[in-house]
Structures are given as C-alpha cells and as structure tokens.
Design a protein around this motif. Structure first.
Motif, PDB file in Angstrom:
ATOM      1  N   LEU A 160       3.961  -0.485  -3.185  1.00 53.59           N
ATOM      2  CA  LEU A 160       2.525  -0.760  -3.253  1.00 53.59           C
ATOM      3  C   LEU A 160       1.740   0.152  -2.318  1.00 53.59           C
ATOM      4  CD1 LEU A 160       2.519  -4.687  -3.248  1.00 53.59           C
ATOM      5  CD2 LEU A 160       1.957  -3.215  -5.193  1.00 53.59           C
ATOM      6  N   CYS A 161       2.312   0.426  -1.152  1.00 56.41           N
ATOM      7  CA  CYS A 161       1.615   1.215  -0.132  1.00 56.41           C
ATOM      8  C   CYS A 161       1.769   2.721  -0.329  1.00 56.41           C
ATOM      9  CB  CYS A 161       2.140   0.856   1.261  1.00 56.41           C
ATOM     10  SG  CYS A 161       1.767  -0.819   1.819  1.00 56.41           S
ATOM     11  N   VAL A 172      -4.122   0.922  -5.735  1.00 55.47           N
ATOM     12  CA  VAL A 172      -2.863   0.222  -5.498  1.00 55.47           C
ATOM     13  C   VAL A 172      -2.149   0.012  -6.831  1.00 55.47           C
ATOM     14  CG1 VAL A 172      -1.833  -1.931  -4.669  1.00 55.47           C
ATOM     15  CG2 VAL A 172      -3.762  -0.914  -3.450  1.00 55.47           C
ATOM     16  N   VAL A 178       5.221  -0.670 -10.118  1.00 51.71           N
ATOM     17  CA  VAL A 178       6.214  -0.903  -9.066  1.00 51.71           C
ATOM     18  C   VAL A 178       7.618  -0.967  -9.660  1.00 51.71           C
ATOM     19  CG1 VAL A 178       7.019  -2.552  -7.330  1.00 51.71           C
ATOM     20  CG2 VAL A 178       4.584  -2.033  -7.511  1.00 51.71           C
ATOM     21  N   ILE A 200       5.633 -10.352  -4.284  1.00 52.78           N
ATOM     22  CA  ILE A 200       4.265 -10.222  -3.780  1.00 52.78           C
ATOM     23  C   ILE A 200       3.769 -11.566  -3.255  1.00 52.78           C
ATOM     24  CG2 ILE A 200       1.869  -9.856  -4.517  1.00 52.78           C
ATOM     25  CD1 ILE A 200       2.933  -7.605  -6.333  1.00 52.78           C
ATOM     26  N   ARG A 237      -2.706  -7.834  -3.929  1.00 53.24           N
ATOM     27  CA  ARG A 237      -2.050  -6.555  -3.699  1.00 53.24           C
ATOM     28  C   ARG A 237      -2.874  -5.692  -2.737  1.00 53.24           C
ATOM     29  NH1 ARG A 237      -1.509  -6.458  -9.399  1.00 53.24           N
ATOM     30  NH2 ARG A 237      -2.974  -4.703  -9.451  1.00 53.24           N
ATOM     31  N   GLU A 238      -4.186  -5.656  -2.952  1.00 51.34           N
ATOM     32  CA  GLU A 238      -5.060  -4.868  -2.085  1.00 51.34           C
ATOM     33  C   GLU A 238      -4.988  -5.356  -0.642  1.00 51.34           C
ATOM     34  OE1 GLU A 238      -7.178  -2.363  -2.467  1.00 51.34           O
ATOM     35  OE2 GLU A 238      -7.264  -2.032  -4.630  1.00 51.34           O
ATOM     36  N   VAL A 241      -1.599  -4.407   1.030  1.00 51.48           N
ATOM     37  CA  VAL A 241      -1.554  -2.990   1.392  1.00 51.48           C
ATOM     38  C   VAL A 241      -2.441  -2.719   2.603  1.00 51.48           C
ATOM     39  CG1 VAL A 241      -2.210  -0.672   0.607  1.00 51.48           C
ATOM     40  CG2 VAL A 241      -0.933  -2.202  -0.904  1.00 51.48           C
TER      41      VAL A 241
END
Length: 269
Positions: A160-161, A172, A178, A200, A237-238, A241
């Motif tokens: 993700l990063c 992302v 992924v 996640i 997710r944002e 990260v």
C-alpha cells in the motif's frame, strides 16, 4: 488494552449466503474464555457446534502480549497452527493447563466428527525491541506500533505504501493491485482480495489502531454511517498509509521485501 482477539467460528449457512463480517471476542490481560459445545443455559464463549467436541473443551487466557491454552479433554490432543508459518504448529496434550502460545496469528484445531472444528486467535500486541536503544542501560524501549516485518499484514501495508515511497503524489493501491503486487512472493501466491481486505482491517483495528467509522461519527456528530463501503475502505487505506509513512513504520529499505518489478520489454524496431 485488548491483547488477544478471538475470531468466533462462523455459523453454518447456505453455500450461496454472502460472507458475513467476523464476530470478534476481545480480551485483556488476565481474562479467560471457555470454548466447546456449551450446555443448556451455559453457552461457551467460543461455541464449537460439533458433537465430537466436549461441552467444556478448554479455555484460553490472555496474557500481556500472548495467550495460554488449557485442554480440558481427557483424551483429545489439540493443535495450534501458526498461520504465518510454513506448517509450524504446537500440540496441547489432554489435561494440559496454561500452555503458552507464542504465535501472533493462530488457529486452534480440535478433533471433531465433521472435521475442521477450529477458531482463530490473534495476539496483536506482540512487542519488538527498539534496536536503537538495545545497547543502552536502563529499561528497554518498545515500539507503540508492534509490527512484524516477516508477516503478511506487513507486506500488505508495504504494498500500500510503495507508490508513495517512490513518488509522493501517487494514489494508494486497491486490494486487487496489492494482490497482483505480492503474487510473486512464495508465501503470497494464494493471496486473495478478501484476504488483503482482512489484513487491512487487522492493521487498522488492532495494529495501528485507527479510529473506526463509528468513532468518527460520534466525535463529529455527523452520523456518517451511511457512507458507501467502498468509500470507507478507501479512506482506511489512505489513513493506514499516512500513519505508516508519518512515523516511518514502513521505509525505503523495506522495499527489498517486495518482488522485483517487471519492466516491459522494448519493442524491436
């Protein structure tokens, strides 16, 4: 603080039923929960609906960053599998009390008539020594974010990063991206979108402890429970990260854990 999380077995349903969200039992240090079939008026905290399983089959007890398993059976051995290991497991003999389990991701498997009687246990607060302070006198410092770089959830976080480690203005990745990014690793060839989303959720809820949607709604008084699921997942997710990069939980040197990128072949003139 919750140091052990038990994922309760899913109730039997029809094959075409949509998957339901897992039911979690959260436990703090010193708390115990029995597992088994239970009895009328005295259900087990972790129910196992199989007549081959004792009514009081055993008990798990949360410790500081691990847990203990007691086997109340007089004749059945239980197996605890390391879900992050290559077949690593331990056996808990009949009558064994308080056997310590060191795995962060584990599945407890019991002999049963139908087979597959099991439940999962997570110990997300595993502590890791701060290497920079390892040779100093006095009490050791441990990271408030206990991440294991050898685990699948860390690889998911790293994937993700990765775009923002390479280019700050990049979006992302989604779960499908992924999966494709990690598929080249031997331990991730069977990785699925649902497994990525599971990791996640685990990162957000247990490892990095992001605020939940309900927490945000209560804090802002805005009642955002109606937001689309895809939007919530994208925000999660944002936020993962952003937090990981802000505190250097994932760094450029970690990129070596990912498969080498395939470069498109140049077309012949």
């Amino acid at each position: 603080m919750d140091t052990v999380i038990v994922q309760l077995p899913e109730p039997a349903g029809r094959p075409d039923d949509p998957p339901s969200r897992p039911v979690l039992l959260r436990m703090g240090p010193g708390e115990s929960a029995e597992f088994g079939r239970g009895s009328p008026g005295n259900p087990a905290a972790v129910p196992l609906d199989d007549q081959g399983v004792s009514r009081r089959a055993g008990e798990i007890t949360a410790a500081e960053d691990y847990w203990r398993l007691s086997n109340f059976s007089s004749g059945a051995t239980y197996v605890v599998e390391n879900l992050e290991g290559a077949g690593e497991h331990l056996k808990v003999a009949p009558g064994r009390l308080g056997a310590p389990v060191p795995f962060e991701f584990a599945r407890v498997v019991l002999p049963s008539l139908r087979g597959g009687s099991h439940f999962k246990v997570f110990a997300p607060q595993h502590a890791y020594l701060d290497a920079a302070a390892a040779d100093r006198a006095g009490e050791h410092t441990v990271s408030p974010f206990a991440l294991d770089p050898t685990s699948k959830y860390f690889l998911v976080l790293l994937a993700l990063c990765e775009p923002r480690l390479r280019s700050a203005a990049t979006a992302v990745p989604g779960a499908t991206e992924v999966v494709e990014r990690l598929r080249g690793l031997p331990g991730c060839r069977g990785l699925t979108r649902s497994a990525v989303n599971y990791h996640i959720d685990y990162l957000a809820g247990a490892k990095l402890r992001l605020r939940t949607e309900e927490d945000a709604g209560r804090a802002e008084g805005s009642g955002r429970r109606g937001a689309p699921a895809a939007g919530r997942t994208g925000r999660k997710r944002e936020e993962l990260v952003s937090l990981a990069l802000r505190f250097d939980l994932v760094r450029e040197e970690h990129l070596a854990l990912l498969p080498a990128r395939e470069h498109p072949r140049r077309a012949r003139a």
